[in-house]
Design a protein around this motif. Structure first.
Motif, PDB file in Angstrom:
ATOM      1  N   ALA A 214    -128.914 -28.164 -17.616  1.00  0.00           N
ATOM      2  CA  ALA A 214    -127.622 -27.497 -17.749  1.00  0.00           C
ATOM      3  C   ALA A 214    -127.814 -26.191 -18.507  1.00  0.00           C
ATOM      4  O   ALA A 214    -128.712 -26.054 -19.308  1.00  0.00           O
ATOM      5  N   GLY A 215    -126.958 -25.230 -18.242  1.00  0.00           N
ATOM      6  CA  GLY A 215    -127.001 -24.017 -19.016  1.00  0.00           C
ATOM      7  C   GLY A 215    -127.019 -22.754 -18.189  1.00  0.00           C
ATOM      8  O   GLY A 215    -126.524 -21.739 -18.622  1.00  0.00           O
ATOM      9  N   SER A 216    -127.595 -22.778 -17.026  1.00  0.00           N
ATOM     10  CA  SER A 216    -127.613 -21.557 -16.229  1.00  0.00           C
ATOM     11  C   SER A 216    -126.589 -21.652 -15.114  1.00  0.00           C
ATOM     12  O   SER A 216    -126.205 -22.727 -14.682  1.00  0.00           O
ATOM     13  N   THR A 217    -126.172 -20.496 -14.620  1.00  0.00           N
ATOM     14  CA  THR A 217    -125.165 -20.443 -13.569  1.00  0.00           C
ATOM     15  C   THR A 217    -125.660 -21.106 -12.301  1.00  0.00           C
ATOM     16  O   THR A 217    -124.914 -21.808 -11.627  1.00  0.00           O
ATOM     17  N   GLY A 218    -126.933 -20.910 -11.962  1.00  0.00           N
ATOM     18  CA  GLY A 218    -127.498 -21.522 -10.758  1.00  0.00           C
ATOM     19  C   GLY A 218    -127.452 -23.032 -10.815  1.00  0.00           C
ATOM     20  O   GLY A 218    -127.144 -23.690  -9.820  1.00  0.00           O
ATOM     21  N   ASP A 219    -127.757 -23.592 -11.974  1.00  0.00           N
ATOM     22  CA  ASP A 219    -127.722 -25.044 -12.119  1.00  0.00           C
ATOM     23  C   ASP A 219    -126.308 -25.582 -11.959  1.00  0.00           C
ATOM     24  O   ASP A 219    -126.105 -26.626 -11.358  1.00  0.00           O
ATOM     25  N   ALA A 220    -125.341 -24.876 -12.509  1.00  0.00           N
ATOM     26  CA  ALA A 220    -123.947 -25.313 -12.390  1.00  0.00           C
ATOM     27  C   ALA A 220    -123.497 -25.266 -10.934  1.00  0.00           C
ATOM     28  O   ALA A 220    -122.802 -26.162 -10.462  1.00  0.00           O
ATOM     29  N   ARG A 221    -123.930 -24.230 -10.218  1.00  0.00           N
ATOM     30  CA  ARG A 221    -123.584 -24.136  -8.794  1.00  0.00           C
ATOM     31  C   ARG A 221    -124.178 -25.297  -8.013  1.00  0.00           C
ATOM     32  O   ARG A 221    -123.518 -25.882  -7.167  1.00  0.00           O
ATOM     33  N   GLU A 222    -125.443 -25.600  -8.289  1.00  0.00           N
ATOM     34  CA  GLU A 222    -126.099 -26.711  -7.602  1.00  0.00           C
ATOM     35  C   GLU A 222    -125.388 -28.026  -7.902  1.00  0.00           C
ATOM     36  O   GLU A 222    -125.147 -28.830  -7.001  1.00  0.00           O
ATOM     37  N   ARG A 223    -125.052 -28.232  -9.168  1.00  0.00           N
ATOM     38  CA  ARG A 223    -124.345 -29.448  -9.556  1.00  0.00           C
ATOM     39  C   ARG A 223    -122.999 -29.531  -8.848  1.00  0.00           C
ATOM     40  O   ARG A 223    -122.619 -30.572  -8.320  1.00  0.00           O
ATOM     41  N   ASN A 224    -122.282 -28.415  -8.801  1.00  0.00           N
ATOM     42  CA  ASN A 224    -120.976 -28.399  -8.142  1.00  0.00           C
ATOM     43  C   ASN A 224    -121.104 -28.659  -6.649  1.00  0.00           C
ATOM     44  O   ASN A 224    -120.254 -29.317  -6.054  1.00  0.00           O
ATOM     45  N   GLN A 225    -122.170 -28.142  -6.046  1.00  0.00           N
ATOM     46  CA  GLN A 225    -122.404 -28.406  -4.622  1.00  0.00           C
ATOM     47  C   GLN A 225    -122.655 -29.884  -4.381  1.00  0.00           C
ATOM     48  O   GLN A 225    -122.187 -30.449  -3.387  1.00  0.00           O
ATOM     49  N   VAL A 226    -123.379 -30.513  -5.284  1.00  0.00           N
ATOM     50  CA  VAL A 226    -123.632 -31.955  -5.175  1.00  0.00           C
ATOM     51  C   VAL A 226    -122.318 -32.717  -5.289  1.00  0.00           C
ATOM     52  O   VAL A 226    -122.042 -33.637  -4.512  1.00  0.00           O
ATOM     53  N   ILE A 227    -121.479 -32.313  -6.230  1.00  0.00           N
ATOM     54  CA  ILE A 227    -120.181 -32.974  -6.424  1.00  0.00           C
ATOM     55  C   ILE A 227    -119.320 -32.839  -5.175  1.00  0.00           C
ATOM     56  O   ILE A 227    -118.725 -33.814  -4.705  1.00  0.00           O
TER      57      ILE A 227
ATOM     58  N   VAL B 202    -113.995 -41.136  -9.470  1.00  0.00           N
ATOM     59  CA  VAL B 202    -114.515 -42.046 -10.495  1.00  0.00           C
ATOM     60  C   VAL B 202    -115.994 -42.316 -10.249  1.00  0.00           C
ATOM     61  O   VAL B 202    -116.815 -42.255 -11.172  1.00  0.00           O
ATOM     62  N   ASP B 203    -116.352 -42.604  -8.994  1.00  0.00           N
ATOM     63  CA  ASP B 203    -117.753 -42.871  -8.660  1.00  0.00           C
ATOM     64  C   ASP B 203    -118.621 -41.645  -8.892  1.00  0.00           C
ATOM     65  O   ASP B 203    -119.738 -41.750  -9.404  1.00  0.00           O
ATOM     66  N   ILE B 204    -118.118 -40.485  -8.517  1.00  0.00           N
ATOM     67  CA  ILE B 204    -118.881 -39.249  -8.719  1.00  0.00           C
ATOM     68  C   ILE B 204    -119.094 -39.010 -10.211  1.00  0.00           C
ATOM     69  O   ILE B 204    -120.203 -38.692 -10.648  1.00  0.00           O
ATOM     70  N   ALA B 205    -118.046 -39.192 -10.995  1.00  0.00           N
ATOM     71  CA  ALA B 205    -118.150 -38.988 -12.445  1.00  0.00           C
ATOM     72  C   ALA B 205    -119.180 -39.931 -13.054  1.00  0.00           C
ATOM     73  O   ALA B 205    -119.984 -39.526 -13.896  1.00  0.00           O
ATOM     74  N   ARG B 206    -119.171 -41.177 -12.622  1.00  0.00           N
ATOM     75  CA  ARG B 206    -120.150 -42.140 -13.145  1.00  0.00           C
ATOM     76  C   ARG B 206    -121.563 -41.749 -12.764  1.00  0.00           C
ATOM     77  O   ARG B 206    -122.481 -41.819 -13.581  1.00  0.00           O
ATOM     78  N   GLN B 207    -121.754 -41.365 -11.524  1.00  0.00           N
ATOM     79  CA  GLN B 207    -123.090 -41.005 -11.060  1.00  0.00           C
ATOM     80  C   GLN B 207    -123.609 -39.735 -11.725  1.00  0.00           C
ATOM     81  O   GLN B 207    -124.792 -39.629 -12.018  1.00  0.00           O
ATOM     82  N   MET B 208    -122.734 -38.793 -11.949  1.00  0.00           N
ATOM     83  CA  MET B 208    -123.147 -37.506 -12.506  1.00  0.00           C
ATOM     84  C   MET B 208    -123.127 -37.498 -14.033  1.00  0.00           C
ATOM     85  O   MET B 208    -123.600 -36.561 -14.653  1.00  0.00           O
ATOM     86  N   GLY B 209    -122.519 -38.522 -14.632  1.00  0.00           N
ATOM     87  CA  GLY B 209    -122.443 -38.588 -16.086  1.00  0.00           C
ATOM     88  C   GLY B 209    -121.562 -37.505 -16.674  1.00  0.00           C
ATOM     89  O   GLY B 209    -121.911 -36.861 -17.656  1.00  0.00           O
ATOM     90  N   MET B 210    -120.418 -37.315 -16.047  1.00  0.00           N
ATOM     91  CA  MET B 210    -119.499 -36.275 -16.498  1.00  0.00           C
ATOM     92  C   MET B 210    -118.065 -36.802 -16.463  1.00  0.00           C
ATOM     93  O   MET B 210    -117.807 -37.826 -15.836  1.00  0.00           O
ATOM     94  N   PRO B 211    -117.140 -36.122 -17.112  1.00  0.00           N
ATOM     95  CA  PRO B 211    -115.752 -36.575 -17.121  1.00  0.00           C
ATOM     96  C   PRO B 211    -115.116 -36.502 -15.731  1.00  0.00           C
ATOM     97  O   PRO B 211    -115.416 -35.610 -14.935  1.00  0.00           O
ATOM     98  N   ARG B 212    -114.242 -37.435 -15.482  1.00  0.00           N
ATOM     99  CA  ARG B 212    -113.527 -37.517 -14.203  1.00  0.00           C
ATOM    100  C   ARG B 212    -112.690 -36.260 -13.957  1.00  0.00           C
ATOM    101  O   ARG B 212    -112.610 -35.759 -12.833  1.00  0.00           O
ATOM    102  N   ASP B 213    -112.086 -35.735 -15.002  1.00  0.00           N
ATOM    103  CA  ASP B 213    -111.262 -34.530 -14.865  1.00  0.00           C
ATOM    104  C   ASP B 213    -112.093 -33.330 -14.419  1.00  0.00           C
ATOM    105  O   ASP B 213    -111.623 -32.495 -13.646  1.00  0.00           O
ATOM    106  N   GLU B 214    -113.326 -33.255 -14.908  1.00  0.00           N
ATOM    107  CA  GLU B 214    -114.189 -32.149 -14.498  1.00  0.00           C
ATOM    108  C   GLU B 214    -114.547 -32.266 -13.016  1.00  0.00           C
ATOM    109  O   GLU B 214    -114.591 -31.267 -12.298  1.00  0.00           O
ATOM    110  N   VAL B 215    -114.793 -33.497 -12.557  1.00  0.00           N
ATOM    111  CA  VAL B 215    -115.079 -33.719 -11.140  1.00  0.00           C
ATOM    112  C   VAL B 215    -113.883 -33.288 -10.306  1.00  0.00           C
ATOM    113  O   VAL B 215    -114.028 -32.586  -9.301  1.00  0.00           O
ATOM    114  N   ARG B 216    -112.693 -33.707 -10.706  1.00  0.00           N
ATOM    115  CA  ARG B 216    -111.475 -33.325  -9.980  1.00  0.00           C
ATOM    116  C   ARG B 216    -111.326 -31.810  -9.920  1.00  0.00           C
ATOM    117  O   ARG B 216    -110.969 -31.249  -8.887  1.00  0.00           O
TER     118      ARG B 216
END
Length: 130
Positions: free
Chosen positions: A78-91, A102-116
Protein backbone atom coordinates in the motif's frame (compact mmCIF):
# COMPACT_ATOMS: atom_id res chain seq x y z
CA UNK A 1 -16.24 -26.20 17.55
CA UNK A 2 -14.63 -27.56 14.38
CA UNK A 3 -17.90 -27.39 12.41
CA UNK A 4 -18.48 -23.66 12.98
CA UNK A 5 -17.34 -21.41 10.17
CA UNK A 6 -15.34 -18.32 11.10
CA UNK A 7 -17.84 -15.92 9.59
CA UNK A 8 -20.79 -17.51 11.43
CA UNK A 9 -19.03 -17.22 14.77
CA UNK A 10 -18.11 -13.59 14.04
CA UNK A 11 -21.69 -12.84 12.98
CA UNK A 12 -22.96 -14.38 16.21
CA UNK A 13 -20.57 -12.21 18.20
CA UNK A 14 -21.81 -9.11 16.35
CA UNK A 15 -25.42 -10.07 17.00
CA UNK A 16 -24.90 -10.59 20.73
CA UNK A 17 -22.96 -7.33 20.97
CA UNK A 18 -25.83 -5.57 19.25
CA UNK A 19 -28.34 -7.14 21.66
CA UNK A 20 -26.22 -6.02 24.62
CA UNK A 21 -25.95 -2.46 23.34
CA UNK A 22 -29.67 -2.37 22.58
CA UNK A 23 -30.45 -3.46 26.13
CA UNK A 24 -28.10 -0.82 27.51
CA UNK A 25 -29.67 1.93 25.36
CA UNK A 26 -33.18 0.90 26.41
CA UNK A 27 -32.18 1.21 30.05
CA UNK A 28 -32.02 -2.50 30.86
CA UNK A 29 -28.57 -2.57 32.43
CA UNK A 30 -29.33 -5.90 34.13
CA UNK A 31 -29.91 -7.59 30.76
CA UNK A 32 -26.81 -5.91 29.30
CA UNK A 33 -24.75 -7.18 32.22
CA UNK A 34 -26.01 -10.72 31.59
CA UNK A 35 -24.80 -10.54 27.98
CA UNK A 36 -21.36 -9.15 28.81
CA UNK A 37 -19.77 -12.52 29.73
CA UNK A 38 -21.30 -14.07 26.60
CA UNK A 39 -19.71 -11.36 24.45
CA UNK A 40 -16.39 -11.87 26.21
CA UNK A 41 -16.42 -15.63 25.62
CA UNK A 42 -17.45 -15.21 21.99
CA UNK A 43 -14.62 -12.72 21.43
CA UNK A 44 -12.19 -15.29 22.82
CA UNK A 45 -13.57 -18.02 20.55
CA UNK A 46 -13.46 -15.80 17.46
CA UNK A 47 -9.85 -14.83 18.20
CA UNK A 48 -8.81 -18.44 18.79
CA UNK A 49 -10.53 -19.68 15.67
CA UNK A 50 -8.96 -16.97 13.51
CA UNK A 51 -5.52 -17.84 14.85
CA UNK A 52 -5.83 -21.60 14.48
CA UNK A 53 -7.87 -22.23 11.36
CA UNK A 54 -7.77 -20.12 8.24
CA UNK A 55 -11.11 -20.05 6.48
CA UNK A 56 -11.41 -22.54 3.66
CA UNK A 57 -12.56 -20.98 0.45
CA UNK A 58 -15.65 -22.33 -1.25
CA UNK A 59 -17.48 -21.51 -4.47
CA UNK A 60 -15.98 -18.63 -6.43
CA UNK A 61 -13.46 -18.03 -3.66
CA UNK A 62 -11.97 -21.51 -4.21
CA UNK A 63 -11.32 -21.05 -7.93
CA UNK A 64 -7.66 -20.95 -8.91
CA UNK A 65 -7.94 -17.76 -10.94
CA UNK A 66 -9.61 -15.95 -8.06
CA UNK A 67 -6.97 -17.14 -5.61
CA UNK A 68 -4.22 -15.99 -7.99
CA UNK A 69 -5.86 -12.58 -8.27
CA UNK A 70 -6.25 -12.35 -4.50
CA UNK A 71 -2.65 -13.35 -3.78
CA UNK A 72 -1.41 -10.82 -6.32
CA UNK A 73 -3.45 -8.08 -4.67
CA UNK A 74 -2.10 -8.99 -1.24
CA UNK A 75 1.51 -8.94 -2.47
CA UNK A 76 1.27 -5.33 -3.54
CA UNK A 77 2.32 -2.80 -0.96
CA UNK A 78 0.00 0.00 0.00
CA UNK A 79 1.11 3.56 -0.47
CA UNK A 80 1.51 4.25 -4.15
CA UNK A 81 -1.17 5.33 -6.60
CA UNK A 82 -0.49 2.35 -8.88
CA UNK A 83 -1.04 -0.10 -6.05
CA UNK A 84 -4.32 1.54 -5.09
CA UNK A 85 -5.49 1.36 -8.71
CA UNK A 86 -4.61 -2.32 -8.90
CA UNK A 87 -6.40 -3.01 -5.63
CA UNK A 88 -9.46 -1.10 -6.82
CA UNK A 89 -9.46 -3.05 -10.08
CA UNK A 90 -9.42 -6.29 -8.10
CA UNK A 91 -12.34 -5.05 -5.99
CA UNK A 92 -14.35 -4.05 -9.06
CA UNK A 93 -13.59 -7.40 -10.70
CA UNK A 94 -14.77 -9.26 -7.62
CA UNK A 95 -17.97 -7.21 -7.50
CA UNK A 96 -18.67 -7.72 -11.19
CA UNK A 97 -18.11 -11.44 -10.63
CA UNK A 98 -21.01 -11.46 -8.20
CA UNK A 99 -19.25 -11.26 -4.84
CA UNK A 100 -20.97 -9.31 -2.09
CA UNK A 101 -19.30 -6.31 -0.49
CA UNK A 102 -18.98 -8.26 2.76
CA UNK A 103 -17.09 -11.10 1.06
CA UNK A 104 -14.83 -8.68 -0.80
CA UNK A 105 -14.07 -6.78 2.41
CA UNK A 106 -13.18 -10.01 4.21
CA UNK A 107 -10.96 -11.21 1.40
CA UNK A 108 -9.19 -7.89 0.96
CA UNK A 109 -8.92 -7.14 4.69
CA UNK A 110 -10.54 -3.75 4.40
CA UNK A 111 -13.69 -2.02 5.67
CA UNK A 112 -16.97 -2.80 3.96
CA UNK A 113 -17.68 0.90 3.46
CA UNK A 114 -14.44 1.33 1.54
CA UNK A 115 -15.38 -1.57 -0.75
CA UNK A 116 -18.79 0.01 -1.37
CA UNK A 117 -17.15 3.34 -2.14
CA UNK A 118 -14.75 1.80 -4.69
CA UNK A 119 -17.56 -0.14 -6.41
CA UNK A 120 -19.93 2.84 -6.44
CA UNK A 121 -17.22 5.11 -7.81
CA UNK A 122 -16.38 2.61 -10.55
CA UNK A 123 -20.07 2.25 -11.44
CA UNK A 124 -20.64 6.02 -11.59
CA UNK A 125 -17.50 6.50 -13.69
CA UNK A 126 -18.54 3.81 -16.17
CA UNK A 127 -22.03 5.36 -16.46
CA UNK A 128 -20.55 8.77 -17.28
CA UNK A 129 -18.33 7.28 -19.96
CA UNK A 130 -21.16 5.33 -21.62
Amino acid sequence: MDGIQNNLLSDTLNLVQLARETARIRGSQKQADKLTPVVSQLKTLVTQQRETAPAEATGILAQDDFQSLLSASKRTTAGSTGDARERNQVIVAMASGGMTDVDIARQMGMPRDEVRMVVNLANSTSRRIS
